[in-house]
Design a protein around this motif. Structure first.
Motif, PDB file in Angstrom:
ATOM      1  N   GLY A  92      10.280  45.283 -46.061  1.00 40.41           N
ATOM      2  CA  GLY A  92       9.216  46.254 -46.307  1.00 40.41           C
ATOM      3  C   GLY A  92       9.119  46.682 -47.754  1.00 40.41           C
ATOM      4  O   GLY A  92       8.039  46.998 -48.246  1.00 40.41           O
ATOM      5  N   LEU A  93      10.251  46.697 -48.453  1.00 38.93           N
ATOM      6  CA  LEU A  93      10.297  47.104 -49.857  1.00 38.93           C
ATOM      7  C   LEU A  93      11.139  46.104 -50.634  1.00 38.93           C
ATOM      8  O   LEU A  93      12.252  45.779 -50.197  1.00 38.93           O
ATOM      9  CB  LEU A  93      10.931  48.498 -49.991  1.00 38.93           C
ATOM     10  N   ASP A  94      10.628  45.605 -51.751  1.00 43.47           N
ATOM     11  CA  ASP A  94      11.492  44.753 -52.556  1.00 43.47           C
ATOM     12  C   ASP A  94      12.499  45.642 -53.292  1.00 43.47           C
ATOM     13  O   ASP A  94      12.456  46.863 -53.206  1.00 43.47           O
ATOM     14  CB  ASP A  94      10.689  43.883 -53.523  1.00 43.47           C
ATOM     15  N   LYS A 108       9.680  59.886 -47.086  1.00 40.65           N
ATOM     16  CA  LYS A 108       8.509  59.469 -46.310  1.00 40.65           C
ATOM     17  C   LYS A 108       8.331  57.953 -46.312  1.00 40.65           C
ATOM     18  O   LYS A 108       7.985  57.360 -45.293  1.00 40.65           O
ATOM     19  CB  LYS A 108       7.246  60.149 -46.850  1.00 40.65           C
ATOM     20  N   ALA A 109       8.536  57.329 -47.464  1.00 39.59           N
ATOM     21  CA  ALA A 109       8.396  55.875 -47.540  1.00 39.59           C
ATOM     22  C   ALA A 109       9.498  55.180 -46.762  1.00 39.59           C
ATOM     23  O   ALA A 109       9.267  54.173 -46.097  1.00 39.59           O
ATOM     24  CB  ALA A 109       8.395  55.415 -48.994  1.00 39.59           C
ATOM     25  N   THR A 197      -0.152  36.836 -47.360  1.00 39.52           N
ATOM     26  CA  THR A 197      -0.977  37.904 -47.934  1.00 39.52           C
ATOM     27  C   THR A 197      -1.215  39.002 -46.908  1.00 39.52           C
ATOM     28  O   THR A 197      -1.136  40.195 -47.227  1.00 39.52           O
ATOM     29  CB  THR A 197      -2.322  37.339 -48.417  1.00 39.52           C
ATOM     30  N   LEU A 198      -1.506  38.612 -45.670  1.00 36.89           N
ATOM     31  CA  LEU A 198      -1.741  39.590 -44.612  1.00 36.89           C
ATOM     32  C   LEU A 198      -0.508  40.456 -44.372  1.00 36.89           C
ATOM     33  O   LEU A 198      -0.611  41.681 -44.239  1.00 36.89           O
ATOM     34  CB  LEU A 198      -2.137  38.871 -43.318  1.00 36.89           C
ATOM     35  N   ILE A 199       0.663  39.829 -44.323  1.00 34.98           N
ATOM     36  CA  ILE A 199       1.895  40.580 -44.097  1.00 34.98           C
ATOM     37  C   ILE A 199       2.140  41.558 -45.235  1.00 34.98           C
ATOM     38  O   ILE A 199       2.433  42.731 -45.022  1.00 34.98           O
ATOM     39  CB  ILE A 199       3.101  39.616 -43.975  1.00 34.98           C
ATOM     40  N   LEU A 203       2.055  45.621 -44.766  1.00 33.94           N
ATOM     41  CA  LEU A 203       3.236  46.416 -45.053  1.00 33.94           C
ATOM     42  C   LEU A 203       2.960  47.441 -46.148  1.00 33.94           C
ATOM     43  O   LEU A 203       3.459  48.557 -46.109  1.00 33.94           O
ATOM     44  CB  LEU A 203       4.399  45.511 -45.469  1.00 33.94           C
ATOM     45  N   ARG A 204       2.158  47.051 -47.106  1.00 31.71           N
ATOM     46  CA  ARG A 204       1.825  47.972 -48.198  1.00 31.71           C
ATOM     47  C   ARG A 204       1.069  49.181 -47.671  1.00 31.71           C
ATOM     48  O   ARG A 204       1.260  50.306 -48.142  1.00 31.71           O
ATOM     49  CB  ARG A 204       1.002  47.233 -49.253  1.00 31.71           C
ATOM     50  N   ASN A 205       0.197  48.967 -46.674  1.00 35.82           N
ATOM     51  CA  ASN A 205      -0.540  50.076 -46.084  1.00 35.82           C
ATOM     52  C   ASN A 205       0.353  50.941 -45.204  1.00 35.82           C
ATOM     53  O   ASN A 205       0.162  52.156 -45.117  1.00 35.82           O
ATOM     54  CB  ASN A 205      -1.709  49.544 -45.239  1.00 35.82           C
TER      55      ASN A 205
END
Length: 209
Positions: A92-94, A108-109, A197-199, A203-205
């Motif tokens: 989810g986060l690099d 929150k993130a 790209t979709l993933i 995840l960014r949203n």
């Protein structure tokens, strides 16, 4: 300890890669952030790795960068964070985004990551604040810029499933509920988008930058 592997990429799916090296095929568990950076099937790839040995399982985890691998090793030292959850966090986060979350005390993130509740997020903030200092020298402005460069844009997927189906399956495998995954994909899906790209956009949203 297996710390690095270089070979030919035989298969890739969100969460796993099969790499042939010296006639052997290694199944390697990977976070999505590494999956985004894999080359096309048949090309050479190098991954930094961490070998996990337990009574009931032996798993090899692979990472596109040494920073991601070293952060993974720090994460699994946190009480309650095993290899699977650590890989999920790095899906989810690099590494750069995670370090920013810790430095910014962004609970929150963190709680938006699958498998990370409020208590785990608070534990991560406490335990990782000092530990990420061990990564000093790897986390630099130059490295951060490189992480967002075009060279690290998603590669074209070679799987037969539709990109939306593959992206939804990947999010579900990561721990999101089917309804959450489908809604997230539906919000950003456009014709011609790859599953990678979709993933990434979904995840960014789900997880604010």
């Amino acid at each position: 300890m297996i710390g690095r592997i270089r070979g030919i990429l035989i298969e890739k799916t969100p969460g796993q890669a099969l790499i042939e090296c010296s006639g052997l095929g290694y199944e390697i568990d990977i976070p999505f952030t590494t999956f985004y950076n894999l080359p096309d099937i048949g090309q050479e790839v190098t991954l930094q790795t961490h070998f996990v040995v337990r009574e009931d399982v032996q798993s090899l985890y692979g990472f596109a960068s040494r920073l991601d691998r070293d952060l993974f090793r720090l994460l699994i030292k946190v009480n309650g964070v095993g290899p699977k959850l650590a890989a999920g966090i790095l899906s989810g986060l690099d590494a750069h985004q995670f370090i920013h979350c810790i430095e910014g005390r962004d609970v929150k993130a963190l709680v938006k990551l699958p498998g990370v509740g409020k208590k785990t997020a608070e534990r991560l903030l406490i335990d990782m604040t000092d530990r990420i200092k061990q990564l000093e020298g790897q986390f630099t402005p130059a490295a951060e810029a490189a992480a967002g460069s075009p060279a690290n844009e998603p590669k074209t997927s070679s799987n037969a499933h539709s990109p939306t189906d593959e992206a939804a399956e990947a999010l579900i495998a990561l721990g999101y509920k089917p309804q959450e995954a489908e809604r997230a994909i539906a919000k950003i899906a456009e014709e011609g988008m790859t599953s990678e790209t979709l993933i990434r956009l979904a995840l960014r949203n789900m997880i604010p930058a």
